[in-house]
Design a protein around this motif. Sequence first.
Motif, PDB file in Angstrom:
ATOM      1  N   ALA A   8       0.823  -1.215   0.000  1.00 44.72           N
ATOM      2  CA  ALA A   8       0.000   0.000   0.000  1.00 44.72           C
ATOM      3  C   ALA A   8       0.855   1.262   0.000  1.00 44.72           C
ATOM      4  O   ALA A   8       0.493   2.277  -0.606  1.00 44.72           O
ATOM      5  N   LEU A   9       2.008   1.209   0.687  1.00 42.45           N
ATOM      6  CA  LEU A   9       2.872   2.388   0.796  1.00 42.45           C
ATOM      7  C   LEU A   9       3.756   2.595  -0.426  1.00 42.45           C
ATOM      8  O   LEU A   9       4.172   3.728  -0.704  1.00 42.45           O
ATOM      9  N   ALA A 111      -4.961   7.848   0.360  1.00 46.65           N
ATOM     10  CA  ALA A 111      -4.068   6.894  -0.305  1.00 46.65           C
ATOM     11  C   ALA A 111      -4.027   5.529   0.380  1.00 46.65           C
ATOM     12  O   ALA A 111      -3.828   4.507  -0.279  1.00 46.65           O
ATOM     13  N   LEU A 112      -4.205   5.505   1.702  1.00 47.50           N
ATOM     14  CA  LEU A 112      -3.982   4.269   2.453  1.00 47.50           C
ATOM     15  C   LEU A 112      -5.245   3.639   3.040  1.00 47.50           C
ATOM     16  O   LEU A 112      -5.222   2.477   3.440  1.00 47.50           O
ATOM     17  N   SER A 301       7.226   9.609   8.915  1.00 49.80           N
ATOM     18  CA  SER A 301       6.010   8.946   9.391  1.00 49.80           C
ATOM     19  C   SER A 301       5.596   7.827   8.441  1.00 49.80           C
ATOM     20  O   SER A 301       5.193   6.740   8.875  1.00 49.80           O
ATOM     21  N   SER A 302       5.711   8.078   7.138  1.00 45.05           N
ATOM     22  CA  SER A 302       5.367   7.046   6.147  1.00 45.05           C
ATOM     23  C   SER A 302       6.283   5.838   6.281  1.00 45.05           C
ATOM     24  O   SER A 302       5.830   4.691   6.218  1.00 45.05           O
ATOM     25  N   ALA A 303       7.572   6.097   6.491  1.00 46.31           N
ATOM     26  CA  ALA A 303       8.533   4.995   6.645  1.00 46.31           C
ATOM     27  C   ALA A 303       8.267   4.214   7.934  1.00 46.31           C
ATOM     28  O   ALA A 303       8.281   2.978   7.939  1.00 46.31           O
ATOM     29  N   LEU A 304       7.994   4.940   9.025  1.00 50.56           N
ATOM     30  CA  LEU A 304       7.768   4.288  10.314  1.00 50.56           C
ATOM     31  C   LEU A 304       6.481   3.467  10.339  1.00 50.56           C
ATOM     32  O   LEU A 304       6.360   2.510  11.106  1.00 50.56           O
ATOM     33  N   SER A 305       5.524   3.847   9.500  1.00 49.62           N
ATOM     34  CA  SER A 305       4.247   3.131   9.506  1.00 49.62           C
ATOM     35  C   SER A 305       4.397   1.686   9.058  1.00 49.62           C
ATOM     36  O   SER A 305       3.519   0.856   9.320  1.00 49.62           O
TER      37      SER A 305
END
Length: 321
Positions: A8-9, A111-112, A301-305
Amino acid sequence: MTYVIIHALTPIFVIMLLGFWAGKAKMVDNKNVSLLNIFVMDFALPAALFSATARTPWSGIVDQWSLIVVLTLSMWIAYGAIYLISTKVFKKSAQDSAVLTLTVALPNFAALGLPILGSVFGSSSSTSLAVAVSIACGSVLMTPFCLLILEREKSRAAGTIQGNGLSLLPVLMWRSLKKPIVLGPLLGVILSAIGIHVPALVLHAIKPMGIAATGAALFLTGVILSARTLKINKTVIVACLTKNLIQPFIAWGLIIAFGISPSVAVTAILMIALSAGFFGVVFGNRFGVQSPDAEATLLLSSALSIITLPLFISMTSGMIH
């Protein structure tokens, strides 16, 4: 599950990377993105948000009242806390703080939302409805906060508005409501509430614009980032911890306080646990406000998710069995 989240990311990072490369390679003028910003903020995103809210039955929105309450309060609490910390502790400007706090408080529903909820509950009309309601909450009940502050500071700098406090609120509210990014989803909600069905031909006509919205916004974000030097500092760390960990636990606390049903509880927690959204960065650029902290928060934040989303999916898995 981690594969689903990475899947998804991936489009987010790939499209932002393409925008970043286009800016660095000077294929796009990363110092002047006003035309692309106008397309995203005044046309593509309003069209997407209008379609999402206008097609959502009012009865479905009403039935989702508990989800709306949890999402809205979770976003408002995070927004207020980060804004105060940013302005009072880290001494950031009001504009910078407004952009940062919207980046933190408003998750990347657009997006997610569907990929993550679909992986947990399966693709269904109820899943789509929950995502549409989440998008409506964010666009109608969250974005005006940021716009009010940006409009206020812009007007004060230009000397076109004087005064403080509540006396400015009606003028600023009107200016914010006139923005297509607010007017689009709000009009959709109003039409749904009064039972007016938008003709299928109209929705079909603007569908290509809506489809382009997320991709264009992410590409624009990448172009904007290509002109900056990203730095991780205390503000960014606090913002990411708030977004990826504290805000979902705020939602969890509200769920316990209100005694909300398990299925709605899982939906609310997972939607709030999504990574930071791109609205804040795009909004700021439209007003000429650069927020390096917001940009770094968006990426980190996107990477940590990739780590935190599986954590909350695992923690909530027992609620729906």
